[in-house]
Write an enzyme that holds these catalytic residues in place. Structure first.
Site, PDB file in Angstrom:
ATOM      1  N   GLU A 217       0.839  -1.196   0.000  1.00 43.15           N
ATOM      2  CA  GLU A 217       0.000   0.000   0.000  1.00 43.15           C
ATOM      3  C   GLU A 217       0.872   1.244   0.000  1.00 43.15           C
ATOM      4  OE1 GLU A 217      -2.343   2.776  -0.239  1.00 43.15           O
ATOM      5  OE2 GLU A 217      -3.482   0.911  -0.136  1.00 43.15           O
TER       6      GLU A 217
ATOM      7  N   GLY B 165      -6.563   0.821   4.797  1.00 42.05           N
ATOM      8  CA  GLY B 165      -7.939   1.271   5.045  1.00 42.05           C
ATOM      9  C   GLY B 165      -8.489   1.959   3.807  1.00 42.05           C
TER      10      GLY B 165
ATOM     11  N   GLY C 259     -26.294  13.885  -8.873  1.00 38.68           N
ATOM     12  CA  GLY C 259     -27.295  13.629  -7.832  1.00 38.68           C
ATOM     13  C   GLY C 259     -27.343  12.169  -7.413  1.00 38.68           C
ATOM     14  N   GLY C 260     -26.182  11.487  -7.529  1.00 39.40           N
ATOM     15  CA  GLY C 260     -26.099  10.111  -7.041  1.00 39.40           C
ATOM     16  C   GLY C 260     -25.792  10.114  -5.551  1.00 39.40           C
ATOM     17  N   VAL C 261     -25.295   8.980  -5.047  1.00 42.55           N
ATOM     18  CA  VAL C 261     -25.069   8.815  -3.609  1.00 42.55           C
ATOM     19  C   VAL C 261     -24.180   9.916  -3.033  1.00 42.55           C
ATOM     20  CG1 VAL C 261     -24.083   7.293  -1.847  1.00 42.55           C
ATOM     21  CG2 VAL C 261     -25.400   6.324  -3.723  1.00 42.55           C
ATOM     22  N   ILE C 262     -23.005  10.130  -3.621  1.00 43.54           N
ATOM     23  CA  ILE C 262     -22.047  11.092  -3.049  1.00 43.54           C
ATOM     24  C   ILE C 262     -22.620  12.508  -3.108  1.00 43.54           C
ATOM     25  CG2 ILE C 262     -19.729  12.101  -3.300  1.00 43.54           C
ATOM     26  CD1 ILE C 262     -18.848   9.317  -4.441  1.00 43.54           C
TER      27      ILE C 262
ATOM     28  N   ASP D  56     -13.499  -2.164  -6.264  1.00 44.86           N
ATOM     29  CA  ASP D  56     -13.972  -1.149  -7.209  1.00 44.86           C
ATOM     30  C   ASP D  56     -13.401  -1.277  -8.611  1.00 44.86           C
ATOM     31  OD1 ASP D  56     -15.428  -0.109  -5.159  1.00 44.86           O
ATOM     32  OD2 ASP D  56     -14.391   1.812  -5.029  1.00 44.86           O
TER      33      ASP D  56
ATOM     34  N   HIS E  95     -41.351  -4.120  19.591  1.00 47.55           N
ATOM     35  CA  HIS E  95     -42.195  -2.922  19.572  1.00 47.55           C
ATOM     36  C   HIS E  95     -41.750  -1.982  20.684  1.00 47.55           C
ATOM     37  CE1 HIS E  95     -45.799  -0.459  19.232  1.00 47.55           C
ATOM     38  NE2 HIS E  95     -45.909  -0.525  20.540  1.00 47.55           N
TER      39      HIS E  95
END
Length: 458
Positions: free
Chosen positions: A35, A40, A176-179, A302, A435
């Site tokens: 990395e 992370g 206008g997506g998730v992010i 990804d 409940h």
């Protein structure tokens, strides 16, 4: 280092890479994790965790502003961004320390540096060659922009937005997506005047249309402006801010333009093509067992086409470690992965949307029940509106779940169980839900789907 041959060498220490490393080590394999930045990855340092911390701060600001509804007197004095940043960094730091400790305790060799694939079983890092019987590509993703739209000055992506130590008075959000909707939600709660520009016909276009419409109503009520079905054209910036032009004569000014048009695979210049890894538009093409078709090289997270979610990468990483160990794990199915958008109100979904179910099974073979949270005690206590929707095959299992409202992200676990285990409405209707909880709304929707609605008028 050059003498040693590892069982698994992993390129990238984000959700997919570190999950693969930890599971591989747990299964008795010798693992190297390479990395260049911090273990992370995006999720922990520049994505899920910091954005959700901001969203919690935003929820707290709204709770203070609206406290008189609940008979609590308070006064809202504003947002202290340096203090918000300190809280956010504290959350990241605690999780990062825990993750570093885990990697150390499992005896994973963490190699700090930017690696590159140089052969079917080798990765070069810091001028040295690391050899592995199996290679796992887990290089993650980056914030995309549009062709010709440079990220500079007042034009920023989510990475820079998370580092802001001030609250914009006016912000324009492209996408206008998730992010996009999560940042719009945060900034609006912090007192910013927000305008979203979205090319598709609805906000959160990947969700069920009913969810999109409900979010648009909620955003209008909150004073968040948006132009859907509107293509971005240009932006100029000067000392006074940004000046954005979009199709249909739309012109919006702001202090900042947040570019939130999705994430691209981080695969450039890593030697993938040279080693014959099959690629398309920068993505690595892998089969359902996440093998690339080259040597013993796998790809996770990804960079593999599909949902770009940290928990998908995490599941991929575990799957590949178990696959290499010969455990023959069940493949990760995208449709069964929970999807959550943490704006206010929240959105969550698993499985097929109403439209997808109708396309797959035919309109007459799909049953849909939408249970309104107005009938749910806990939702009334929280002063939220919204709904839970269950979608099933006619006389068959539940194939889709979605929910809209404050805090409904906590319901997605049961949504995943019912869809993944192919529960029948009758099975779910028999279960007793605590409940008062918002969870009960799922029980009520299941009873309605099973043909015995208790709290509705049909």
């Amino acid at each position: 280092m050059s003498e040693e041959v590892y069982d698994i060498v992993i390129l990238g220490g984000g959700s997919g890479g570190y999950a693969c490393a930890l599971r591989g080590a747990q299964l008795g394999m010798k693992v190297a994790l390479i990395e260049g930045d911090k273990v992370g990855g995006t999720c922990l340092h520049r994505g899920c965790i910091p954005t959700k911390a901001l969203l919690h701060a935003a929820e707290t600001a709204d709770a203070v502003r609206e406290s008189e509804v609940f008979g609590v007197k308070s006064s809202f004095e504003g947002i202290d961004m340096p203090a918000v940043s300190k809280y956010r960094e504290g959350v990241i730091s605690r999780l990062y320390k825990g993750l570093q400790g885990l990697i150390k305790s499992r005896k994973v060799d963490l190699i700090q540096g930017w690696g590159r694939l140089t052969g079917p079983d080798t990765i070069e890092v810091n001028g040295q060659t690391v050899k592995g019987k199996n290679i796992v590509l887990a290089s993650g993703s980056y914030s995309k922009s549009l062709p010709g739209l440079n990220i500079e000055g007042r034009v920023i992506t989510s990475e820079q937005a998370l580092q802001l130590d001030w609250v914009p008075q006016r912000a324009v959000v492209l996408g206008g997506g998730v992010i996009g909707v999560e940042f719009a939600s945060v900034w609006s709660s912090f007192g910013c005047d927000v305008t979203i520009i979205e090319g598709f016909d609805h906000l959160v276009p990947a969700e069920d249309e009913g969810i999109s419409k409900a979010l648009e109503r909620a955003f209008r009520k909150r004073g968040i402006k948006f132009h859907t079905g509107t293509r971005f054209e240009s932006v100029t910036q000067d000392d006074s801010g940004v000046h954005v032009k979009a199709a249909g004569g739309v012109e919006v000014d702001g202090d900042l333009l947040l570019v939130a048009v999705g994430r691209g695979p981080a695969t450039a210049n890593l030697g993938y093509e040279e080693q014959g890894i099959p690629m398309e538009r920068g993505f690595v093409l892998a089969n359902e067992r996440l093998h690339t078709g080259v040597g013993n090289i796998y790809a996770v997270g990804d960079i593999v086409p599909g949902l770009q979610l940290a928990h998908r990468g995490f599941a991929h990483g575990i799957f590949v470690a178990e696959e290499i160990a010969g455990l023959n794990p069940a493949p990760v199915v995208d449709a069964e992965i929970p999807r959550v958008t943490y704006c206010e109100p929240e959105i969550c979904s698993v499985g097929l949307s109403r439209k997808q179910a109708e396309e797959k099974f035919g309109k007459d073979n799909v049953k849909v029940v939408e249970y309104n949270l107005a009938g749910n005690g806990k939702s009334q206590i929280l002063n939220t509106t919204g709904f839970v929707t269950l979608i099933s095959e006619k006389d068959g299992p539940i194939v889709g779940f979605n929910a809209f409202g404050a805090r409904v992200s906590e319901l997605v676990g049961e949504g995943q169980l019912m869809v993944s285990w192919e529960a029948y409405p009758e099975d779910l209707a028999r279960l007793i839900h605590g409940h008062p909880t918002q969870n009960e709304a799922i029980g009520e929707a299941a009873m309605a789907l099973a043909g015995k609605p208790l709290h509705s008028h049909n």
